[in-house]
Design a protein around this motif. Sequence first.
Motif, PDB file in Angstrom:
ATOM      1  N   ASP A  61      29.437  39.807  33.432  1.00  0.00           N
ATOM      2  CA  ASP A  61      30.114  38.928  32.473  1.00  0.00           C
ATOM      3  C   ASP A  61      29.646  37.486  32.581  1.00  0.00           C
ATOM      4  OD1 ASP A  61      31.208  38.150  34.859  1.00  0.00           O
ATOM      5  OD2 ASP A  61      33.275  38.700  34.386  1.00  0.00           O
ATOM      6  N   GLY A  62      28.702  37.215  33.479  1.00  0.00           N
ATOM      7  CA  GLY A  62      28.156  35.871  33.603  1.00  0.00           C
ATOM      8  C   GLY A  62      29.076  34.893  34.300  1.00  0.00           C
ATOM      9  N   ARG A  63      30.188  35.374  34.883  1.00  0.00           N
ATOM     10  CA  ARG A  63      31.165  34.483  35.503  1.00  0.00           C
ATOM     11  C   ARG A  63      31.259  34.750  37.013  1.00  0.00           C
ATOM     12  NH1 ARG A  63      34.445  32.205  31.548  1.00  0.00           N
ATOM     13  NH2 ARG A  63      34.223  33.145  29.466  1.00  0.00           N
ATOM     14  N   ARG A  64      31.678  33.712  37.735  1.00  0.00           N
ATOM     15  CA  ARG A  64      31.951  33.896  39.139  1.00  0.00           C
ATOM     16  C   ARG A  64      33.156  34.813  39.298  1.00  0.00           C
ATOM     17  NH1 ARG A  64      31.297  27.478  40.986  1.00  0.00           N
ATOM     18  NH2 ARG A  64      29.043  27.366  40.531  1.00  0.00           N
ATOM     19  N   PRO A  65      33.126  35.738  40.300  1.00  0.00           N
ATOM     20  CA  PRO A  65      34.203  36.726  40.401  1.00  0.00           C
ATOM     21  C   PRO A  65      35.560  36.091  40.716  1.00  0.00           C
ATOM     22  CG  PRO A  65      32.792  36.808  42.333  1.00  0.00           C
ATOM     23  CD  PRO A  65      32.115  35.912  41.352  1.00  0.00           C
ATOM     24  N   GLY A  66      36.601  36.680  40.066  1.00  0.00           N
ATOM     25  CA  GLY A  66      37.956  36.211  40.293  1.00  0.00           C
ATOM     26  C   GLY A  66      38.583  36.910  41.489  1.00  0.00           C
ATOM     27  N   PRO A  67      39.905  36.648  41.736  1.00  0.00           N
ATOM     28  CA  PRO A  67      40.603  37.216  42.903  1.00  0.00           C
ATOM     29  C   PRO A  67      40.546  38.736  42.974  1.00  0.00           C
ATOM     30  CG  PRO A  67      41.909  35.455  41.929  1.00  0.00           C
ATOM     31  CD  PRO A  67      40.784  35.709  40.986  1.00  0.00           C
ATOM     32  N   GLU A  68      40.715  39.414  41.853  1.00  0.00           N
ATOM     33  CA  GLU A  68      40.708  40.882  41.883  1.00  0.00           C
ATOM     34  C   GLU A  68      39.314  41.414  42.251  1.00  0.00           C
ATOM     35  OE1 GLU A  68      41.854  44.784  41.844  1.00  0.00           O
ATOM     36  OE2 GLU A  68      43.054  42.940  41.898  1.00  0.00           O
ATOM     37  N   ALA A  69      38.298  40.829  41.651  1.00  0.00           N
ATOM     38  CA  ALA A  69      36.936  41.254  41.969  1.00  0.00           C
ATOM     39  C   ALA A  69      36.606  40.943  43.431  1.00  0.00           C
ATOM     40  CB  ALA A  69      35.937  40.569  41.041  1.00  0.00           C
ATOM     41  N   GLN A  70      37.125  39.802  43.916  1.00  0.00           N
ATOM     42  CA  GLN A  70      36.887  39.463  45.327  1.00  0.00           C
ATOM     43  C   GLN A  70      37.544  40.485  46.251  1.00  0.00           C
ATOM     44  OE1 GLN A  70      37.994  35.355  46.135  1.00  0.00           O
ATOM     45  NE2 GLN A  70      37.139  34.681  44.164  1.00  0.00           N
ATOM     46  N   ARG A  71      38.727  40.961  45.896  1.00  0.00           N
ATOM     47  CA  ARG A  71      39.410  41.944  46.727  1.00  0.00           C
ATOM     48  C   ARG A  71      38.608  43.244  46.794  1.00  0.00           C
ATOM     49  NH1 ARG A  71      42.356  46.227  46.145  1.00  0.00           N
ATOM     50  NH2 ARG A  71      42.309  46.107  43.855  1.00  0.00           N
ATOM     51  N   VAL A  72      38.083  43.687  45.649  1.00  0.00           N
ATOM     52  CA  VAL A  72      37.281  44.910  45.634  1.00  0.00           C
ATOM     53  C   VAL A  72      35.990  44.718  46.428  1.00  0.00           C
ATOM     54  CG1 VAL A  72      36.052  46.550  44.160  1.00  0.00           C
ATOM     55  CG2 VAL A  72      38.253  45.609  43.421  1.00  0.00           C
ATOM     56  N   LEU A  73      35.378  43.546  46.265  1.00  0.00           N
ATOM     57  CA  LEU A  73      34.148  43.270  47.017  1.00  0.00           C
ATOM     58  C   LEU A  73      34.414  43.260  48.517  1.00  0.00           C
ATOM     59  CD1 LEU A  73      32.452  40.492  44.843  1.00  0.00           C
ATOM     60  CD2 LEU A  73      31.624  42.813  45.235  1.00  0.00           C
ATOM     61  N   ALA A  74      35.576  42.774  48.927  1.00  0.00           N
ATOM     62  CA  ALA A  74      35.924  42.759  50.351  1.00  0.00           C
ATOM     63  C   ALA A  74      36.007  44.178  50.893  1.00  0.00           C
ATOM     64  CB  ALA A  74      37.238  42.020  50.566  1.00  0.00           C
ATOM     65  N   ALA A  75      36.570  45.080  50.074  1.00  0.00           N
ATOM     66  CA  ALA A  75      36.655  46.484  50.494  1.00  0.00           C
ATOM     67  C   ALA A  75      35.249  47.080  50.654  1.00  0.00           C
ATOM     68  CB  ALA A  75      37.461  47.287  49.482  1.00  0.00           C
ATOM     69  N   TYR A  76      34.372  46.780  49.717  1.00  0.00           N
ATOM     70  CA  TYR A  76      32.982  47.262  49.833  1.00  0.00           C
ATOM     71  C   TYR A  76      32.285  46.660  51.054  1.00  0.00           C
ATOM     72  CZ  TYR A  76      32.678  49.921  45.469  1.00  0.00           C
ATOM     73  OH  TYR A  76      32.834  50.875  44.496  1.00  0.00           O
TER      74      TYR A  76
END
Length: 588
Positions: free
Chosen positions: A141-156
């Motif tokens: 989406d061309g945007r810096r990840p928000g809180p929800e995306a950060q949470r999923v990335l942390a799990a990965y």
Amino acid sequence: MSERAWPGADTATPGADVLTLIAEGVTRVVGFQVAAVGLVRGDELETVAVAGDEAVRGALLGSRTPLTFILAELELAERWGPLLFVPHEALPDDLHVWGWVPDTVPIDAPDAWHPMDALCAPLHGRDGELLGMLSMDVPEDGRRPGPEAQRVLAAYADQAARAALLALEREQLAEQVRLASAARQIVRNAPAHLGVDEVMGASADALMQGFRAVGAWMQIFDDDDGHGTGRIVTADQTEVSLPGRLVRVAERAARAAWTQQRVDVVSHEHPFAPVLTERDVTEIVDFLESIRVGALLFVPIGAGPEALGNLVLTRPPGAQPWSDTEREAALDIGHDLGRVVLNARSFEREHRLIEELRALDVYKGRLIATVSHELKNPLAAIVGHLEILQDEETEPLVSASVAAIDRGARRLARVADDLLLLARVGDPAHPVVPRPVDLADVVDDVLGLQGHVLTRKGIEVVVEKPDRAVVAMADLEEIERVVTNLVSNAGKYTPSGGRVTVCLAVEDAEAVLECTDTGLGISPEDQEQLFQEFFRSTNPLAQAQPGTGLGLSIVHRIVARHGGRTEVESRLGEGSTFRVRLPVAVTG
């Protein structure tokens, strides 16, 4: 980013498939076009798993970046839980640019993703050590990840850390197995009968494959006796043109390394300075550049407290650094090679000793032949003049003295004849030229000459032979001497009323001749020395008989040089049997 691939290196990492799945999950679930996982290799980060299009994979997979560049940039990062985000506006103008930079244009939004933005999750081990890095780039989406995306990335990131730990453990185990196999191959391919110069050729392939090296050479020091190679041999048995001073430096370094039980890496970054002077280091690094070597592994070779040499394994510039596991395995192989070198040295010493003994035997044979030959002429003159004196009328006392001199001279002549024959049959320069010889004819000829002597002594002579001919491959003259000596010996030690039996037979591929007597017999102790030159029996009755002590030695040497065997069976007071086995002639 410094992207380097080592030609010939196996870039496949155990567990890389799991890391690739995690990277692909980041691209599919969180919505990034590129995700990559790198593992720490010494002081560099190697990218081992990439999710993205083929162009991106080709640019990133296998690339290596110094950790110093990465850690310097991460000092500027914003911490998002386990994630570290480095915004492009925080980067100084003079910061070293590393890694892959996408060719994209930011969208017009306050949270737009910039091509110089960086987002990653350091992957730590159980003790907090840095194992690797999970990196993401180019959000869909061309945007810096928000809180929800950060949470999923942390799990990965958490999954990636566990997978990275597993991958490194599997990689280390696979490396240990590979190196252990290489070590076993070395021992298997370098048997003890090889000389030290051949050890390198026997072990080079296993070493280079096991340690992923492109070159190898080995220096073996001279042994305590001043023997050894004292030079450097490569895998293809050519000599390395190493300056003489560096040869001495390498020997000094190897002895120190063996004492400390360590393996050193030598390169621009690792000049292994503990035992080297600044001049040594400069010359070594210059030499590596001259032969296009990026780094070498310097392995001491030894056994017990003794350093025996050194092994050098080379990698080209830009190659994967030597790991701690490789160093440990290399030191073990230094011990294995030390045992091989000791075995090889023992073999070489035995070989030198054999050569010296052969040379001594040849010298002894020539000396015996020379002395015997020189004795023949004066003895012939003495015997000739004795015959003249014997024809003259002389006083009884003088006649007795002349007779004693004659007996002594003729005995010396027999000794000289036997010595000449012994030297001839022991000379490797005069090999046997065998031809078919009918042993029955030989026995008949010998008994025709000696039979009357045995008969006059009151000894019965018996000949036993099969219906078919017993034909051996032999030299006729030498076999006649064998039969003569055996029959003469049997008659000498058999008293009147006894019997001498000569028996012929064919057993398998051997022509067999036996000479049996009913004489004095031979003790077990005497039988052990029976075929030695000048040996005389310890039996007083046997010692009373005249002889040179060379007859049976001559028999044994003649039979041995014909490829045959000499056997003896005897008991004191019951007689003896001498058995000669010779190669049988094949008749059409």
